[in-house]
Each structure stands twice: as C-alpha cells, then as structure tokens.
Design an enzyme around this catalytic site. Structure first.
Site, PDB file in Angstrom:
ATOM      1  N   HIS A 123       0.814  -1.213   0.000  1.00  0.00           N
ATOM      2  CA  HIS A 123       0.000   0.000   0.000  1.00  0.00           C
ATOM      3  C   HIS A 123       0.852   1.270   0.000  1.00  0.00           C
ATOM      4  O   HIS A 123       0.346   2.355  -0.294  1.00  0.00           O
ATOM      5  CB  HIS A 123      -0.994  -0.005   1.173  1.00  0.00           C
ATOM      6  CG  HIS A 123      -0.397   0.295   2.514  1.00  0.00           C
ATOM      7  ND1 HIS A 123      -0.107  -0.685   3.439  1.00  0.00           N
ATOM      8  CD2 HIS A 123      -0.069   1.463   3.108  1.00  0.00           C
ATOM      9  CE1 HIS A 123       0.374  -0.136   4.536  1.00  0.00           C
ATOM     10  NE2 HIS A 123       0.415   1.174   4.354  1.00  0.00           N
ATOM     11  N   ASP A 153       0.249  -7.549   1.505  1.00  0.00           N
ATOM     12  CA  ASP A 153       0.751  -6.186   1.656  1.00  0.00           C
ATOM     13  C   ASP A 153       2.276  -6.124   1.677  1.00  0.00           C
ATOM     14  O   ASP A 153       2.863  -5.308   2.383  1.00  0.00           O
ATOM     15  CB  ASP A 153       0.179  -5.535   2.925  1.00  0.00           C
ATOM     16  CG  ASP A 153       0.195  -4.006   2.855  1.00  0.00           C
ATOM     17  OD1 ASP A 153       0.291  -3.471   1.734  1.00  0.00           O
ATOM     18  OD2 ASP A 153       0.141  -3.361   3.916  1.00  0.00           O
ATOM     19  N   GLY A 225       2.902   6.576   8.149  1.00  0.00           N
ATOM     20  CA  GLY A 225       4.226   6.786   7.567  1.00  0.00           C
ATOM     21  C   GLY A 225       5.232   5.761   8.025  1.00  0.00           C
ATOM     22  O   GLY A 225       6.281   5.581   7.421  1.00  0.00           O
ATOM     23  N   ASN A 226       4.925   5.058   9.146  1.00  0.00           N
ATOM     24  CA  ASN A 226       5.791   3.978   9.624  1.00  0.00           C
ATOM     25  C   ASN A 226       5.608   2.719   8.791  1.00  0.00           C
ATOM     26  O   ASN A 226       6.369   1.768   8.930  1.00  0.00           O
ATOM     27  CB  ASN A 226       5.478   3.649  11.081  1.00  0.00           C
ATOM     28  CG  ASN A 226       6.547   4.143  12.031  1.00  0.00           C
ATOM     29  OD1 ASN A 226       7.668   4.410  11.621  1.00  0.00           O
ATOM     30  ND2 ASN A 226       6.211   4.255  13.294  1.00  0.00           N
ATOM     31  N   SER A 227       4.554   2.663   7.981  1.00  0.00           N
ATOM     32  CA  SER A 227       4.265   1.479   7.180  1.00  0.00           C
ATOM     33  C   SER A 227       5.465   1.111   6.320  1.00  0.00           C
ATOM     34  O   SER A 227       6.026   1.958   5.632  1.00  0.00           O
ATOM     35  CB  SER A 227       3.053   1.723   6.279  1.00  0.00           C
ATOM     36  OG  SER A 227       1.889   1.855   7.042  1.00  0.00           O
ATOM     37  N   THR A 243       3.045  -2.705   9.350  1.00  0.00           N
ATOM     38  CA  THR A 243       2.045  -2.555   8.290  1.00  0.00           C
ATOM     39  C   THR A 243       0.819  -1.765   8.696  1.00  0.00           C
ATOM     40  O   THR A 243       0.208  -1.114   7.865  1.00  0.00           O
ATOM     41  CB  THR A 243       1.604  -3.931   7.751  1.00  0.00           C
ATOM     42  OG1 THR A 243       0.839  -3.765   6.566  1.00  0.00           O
ATOM     43  CG2 THR A 243       0.779  -4.706   8.763  1.00  0.00           C
ATOM     44  N   ALA A 244       0.399  -1.798   9.958  1.00  0.00           N
ATOM     45  CA  ALA A 244      -0.868  -1.140  10.302  1.00  0.00           C
ATOM     46  C   ALA A 244      -0.932  -0.876  11.795  1.00  0.00           C
ATOM     47  O   ALA A 244      -0.323  -1.568  12.610  1.00  0.00           O
ATOM     48  CB  ALA A 244      -2.057  -2.017   9.891  1.00  0.00           C
ATOM     49  N   GLY A 287      -8.864 -26.663  -3.260  1.00  0.00           N
ATOM     50  CA  GLY A 287      -9.887 -26.984  -4.246  1.00  0.00           C
ATOM     51  C   GLY A 287     -11.178 -27.457  -3.609  1.00  0.00           C
ATOM     52  O   GLY A 287     -11.681 -28.542  -3.924  1.00  0.00           O
TER      53      GLY A 287
END
Length: 474
Positions: A123, A153, A225-227, A243-244, A287
């Site tokens: 992202h 991500d 911004g740390n992402s 990430t979040a 499957g």
C-alpha cells in the site's frame, strides 16, 4: 537474566522520561508568553547508574539498524477533471482535464545490500509512477519495482547497491508474547523515529480489510508513515515489517497500543516468490468450498463444539479430492493450526505456496480423521468464454482479499473487452459477481465449477459500487 533486567530498566526509564518531557512541553505551551520566569529552573537529569550498574541503552543496537531503514517517496500522476468521474463530460471536454501529481511517504527496509533489495508495504507504493528511496545518510536513490502482493501487503524494490547496510532476517516463529521489540520508520517524513514495546500476540488474524493475515501484534507505536518500516528484536534483527495500527477513531487519532507487523517468515516467502516469478505470487489451494459451523450444524454433525470449516463442495481434480476429503467433512486444524471457520481456512490456504504438504485434522461423522493434501496452483483469472459464450470478452479473477475481509464473497470482473458480448450484456470492469443462476459459489474455482452444466437462462447478481442488481446475460 542480568541483560533482560538492564533492558527492562532502560525501557522503563525511557517511558518515564517520555512522559516527563511531554508534560514539560504541554505546560510550556499553556503558559502565557509574558509570564516568563525570572530564572531558569534546573531540569532533573537521568541517573548514570541504577543499582551500581551503568544505565543500559538501545543506542548501540539502533546505530546498526537505522542505516538499513529508509524513507520511501512515491509520485503518482493523475488526470483531474472539473466534472469529476462523469465519463460523458470528461470525453466531451478533455481539454479541461489537468494533470496532478499525488505524493506520499512511507518506510522501507534494506534486506540485501549486495543486490539492493528493499522490503516495504504494497500500500506504500500502490499505483506509483515513480519511487525513490532516501537513506539515513541523506542520499536519495531511484527505486525500481520488483513486484508486490496486495493480499499480504508486501512489496519488493531494488536500488543501486552502493555502500548499503542491510538488516539480517530473524526467525520470527521464535517470537514469544512478552519479547521486547523496537519499531523504526519515517512517519510524516520528519526523519527516522524509534518506538519500543513488547510482542502482544503472534499469529494474529481476523482483522477486517487487511488481506491474508498472520500478524505480530505489538504495543510499539506504529504511526502513519511507519508502514513498511522495521520491527526488530534487541539483537537488531528484522522480525517483522510494520504494516498497520488500529484505532476505532482512525489512524490519525493516535496510538492505543495496537500495532501490527508482517512476520519475516511470511515476508521472506513472499519476497522469494516475487523475485522468482517475475513479480507475482503463485498460491496453492485445496480446491474446495466450505462454510462456518454453527451450533445447529455442530449438533447434527456430532461435534463437541461449534467450530471448524464444513466442506460443502470438493472440486474434481483438486488437492482436496486427491486427499480423500468429502462434503460433510469438518476441517478443525491444518498443520497443527486451529481452524475456526471458513475464513480461517481460506487465510491458511492463502499463506501457503504451491506444492506445500498440508496435514489436515478432520472430523467425519463426528470421528477424528487425519488426511494429507498437496496444494495445487490456484488460478488467478479465468476467461468468460471458457465458461459460457454469453460471457465472451470478460475476464474473471479472485476477489482481492481486502474485499473478502470486508464481508464480500464471489469473483471480480477484471476486464471487459469493448464491443464484446459481455460488454453488450452490460458487464463492466470492477463489477463483483456475488451470485448467479448457475448455483452457489464463493470464489473463482467455485464460480468455474458452477458452470458444469450450461444454464438455459444466465443471470448474474452483481455489486457495482454500493449498488446491487441482477444482470441477464443474452
């Protein structure tokens, strides 16, 4: 034990000092300008030793870590029209459209100094036309896109390998709740920041809208911004990619101690696939289709508790069929990992590579059964003509996992050729097909299996934006 005690004292002292500094700043802001004191009051200093031992510090470790954490700067060119997204007016007055450049900031981690490989979040670089990386020494380098995987991500970039410092990747599976971790990133583009905390949980999943999940949860602050930044252990090894953060009032409302990072065990696997497969990830699948087990079903199936993924359909020629799974079986664990329902099974599948051997803990007629399956390649897209002539010109794909986590099920219309039969029938790119007159399905393999017999009348139920409707295919 002495090292752990030293570290705990350092973190405690740092937290206390942070609170003190914040109080001083707040009081200073609230004091009127004309009320300056006649003489400065001396500020208390941290002790140089505690219990006769020098005060421990994270500084030596961070001196090795911070050169490998970079700032990621992206640019995206977009066309802006005064008529918004109205396609008719945009075609009538193209000269009124203007180009605008959207810029954003994030973080990244150098993980291979010889090849110049940088890990970040999908992202962070999604939709970017240009990406550059700024190192801790001030150099700014152009970054080339290697590949990305929106469902986990993870993205990989490459920069010129010129005097770089990389972080070693630790075994994230060895992390325990309570281990100390440090988050390093570049929030708001103000320069590198460091926050510390502990591991609050491992293997965390079930967060809406975040794709396939196996997160490290931490109370270290992960700010906007740390992402893409680094989550490291006290040895300065990378254990996760930030990430979040979670806050019910939104990410800008501040940190409440709920941060999430992608473990290096997963990031390493995805990075390897992106490099080997020309920038894409090839996932494995069992499957089959399944549903959650509720209390009524549990009683009818002879289960002690209402959990697991009830197999409702097994696709011919798939991994589940070869393993001997049957409709009515309930999968309660995979490779020893507890499976509570359909989403849990799908999340587990999505994190496995093609060819992985999976040990399934199954309940059949209420009795335990052990089965083994080898995952086969999951198709990424399917041409409509392969299913039915009325869908010619359309290409169908799996739903992005973010949509699934938000409650959607079905398939995505990836593209529709202009003038094709599908287009004449009103199908459009980005439509989500949630149901059809062919039968029930939840994903791309199920959608394909529902066309075993061509229906006399083909009707697709679609979601287009926030609208739902039925579309007859002629």
């Amino acid at each position: 034990m002495r090292t752990a005690t030293k570290t705990l004292l350092a973190l405690t002292a740092a937290a206390a000092f942070g609170g003190f500094a914040a109080t001083v700043m707040r009081d200073g802001l609230e004091t009127p300008a004309e009320a300056a004191p006649a003489a400065a009051t001396p500020m208390a200093a941290l002790p140089t030793a505690v219990g006769g031992q020098p005060l421990p510090s994270l500084a030596p470790m961070l001196a090795k870590v911070t050169p490998a954490v970079v700032s990621v700067h992206t640019k995206q060119r977009v066309r802006v029209s005064p008529f918004g997204n109205d396609p008719m007016f945009r075609r009538m007055f193209p000269e009124l459209s203007q180009e605008r450049i959207n810029e954003s900031l994030g973080s990244g981690v150098i993980v291979d100094a010889q090849q110049g490989l940088v890990l970040t979040n999908h992202h962070v670089i999604e939709g970017a036309d240009e990406v550059s990386v700024t190192l801790s020494d001030g150099r700014t380098l152009k970054a080339d896109f290697v590949g990305s995987d929106p469902d986990t991500d993870i993205a990989v970039m490459k920069i010129p390998p010129q005097n770089l410092r990389a972080l070693p990747l630790a075994d994230s599976s060895a992390l325990r709740v309570g281990d100390f971790v440090v988050a390093v990133g570049n929030p708001f583009g103000i320069g590198q920041t460091v926050t510390s905390g502990i591991v609050s949980a491992v293997g965390r999943s079930g967060l809406r809208g975040l794709g396939f999940q196996h997160f490290i949860q931490t109370d270290a602050s992960i700010n906007p911004g740390n992402s893409g930044g680094a989550l490291v252990n006290l040895n300065g090894e990378l254990v996760g990619v930030n990430t979040a953060s979670f806050n019910p009032r939104g990410s800008m409302a501040g940190n409440i101690g709920l941060g999430f990072a992608i473990p290096t065990s997963l990031a390493r696997n995805i990075m390897g696939q992106l490099i080997a497969n020309n920038g894409v990830v090839i996932r494995g699948t069992l499957g089959l289709e399944s549903q959650d087990v509720n209390a009524r079903l549990a009683q009818g199936l002879g289960l002690d508790e209402a959990r697991g993924a009830l197999v409702t359909q097994v696709f011919a020629g798939g991994a589940a069929a070869s393993a001997g799974l049957k409709p009515g079986d309930v999968i309660v664990a995979a490779n020893g990992e507890r499976i509570d329902g359909r989403d849990g099974l799908r999340n587990f599948e999505g994190l496995q590579a093609v060819g992985s051997r999976i040990a399934l803990d199954v309940r059949r007629d209420g009795k335990p059964l052990q089965l083994s399956a080898t995952l086969r390649e999951q198709p990424k897209s399917l041409a409509g003509l392969e299913l039915d002539p009325r869908l010619a010109g359309a290409v169908f794909a799996e739903l992005p996992e973010q949509l699934r986590q938000s409650g959607y099920a079905g398939v995505l219309v990836e593209s529709v050729a202009r003038g094709s039969r599908a287009a004449q029938n009103g199908l459009q790119k980005s439509d989500v097909v949630v149901a059809a007159s062919t039968g029930s399905f939840a994903d791309l393999p199920g959608f394909r299996a529902s066309f075993t017999q061509a229906p006399a009348q083909l009707v697709l139920r679609i979601m287009r934006g926030n609208r739902r409707g039925d579309l007859p295919m002629q």
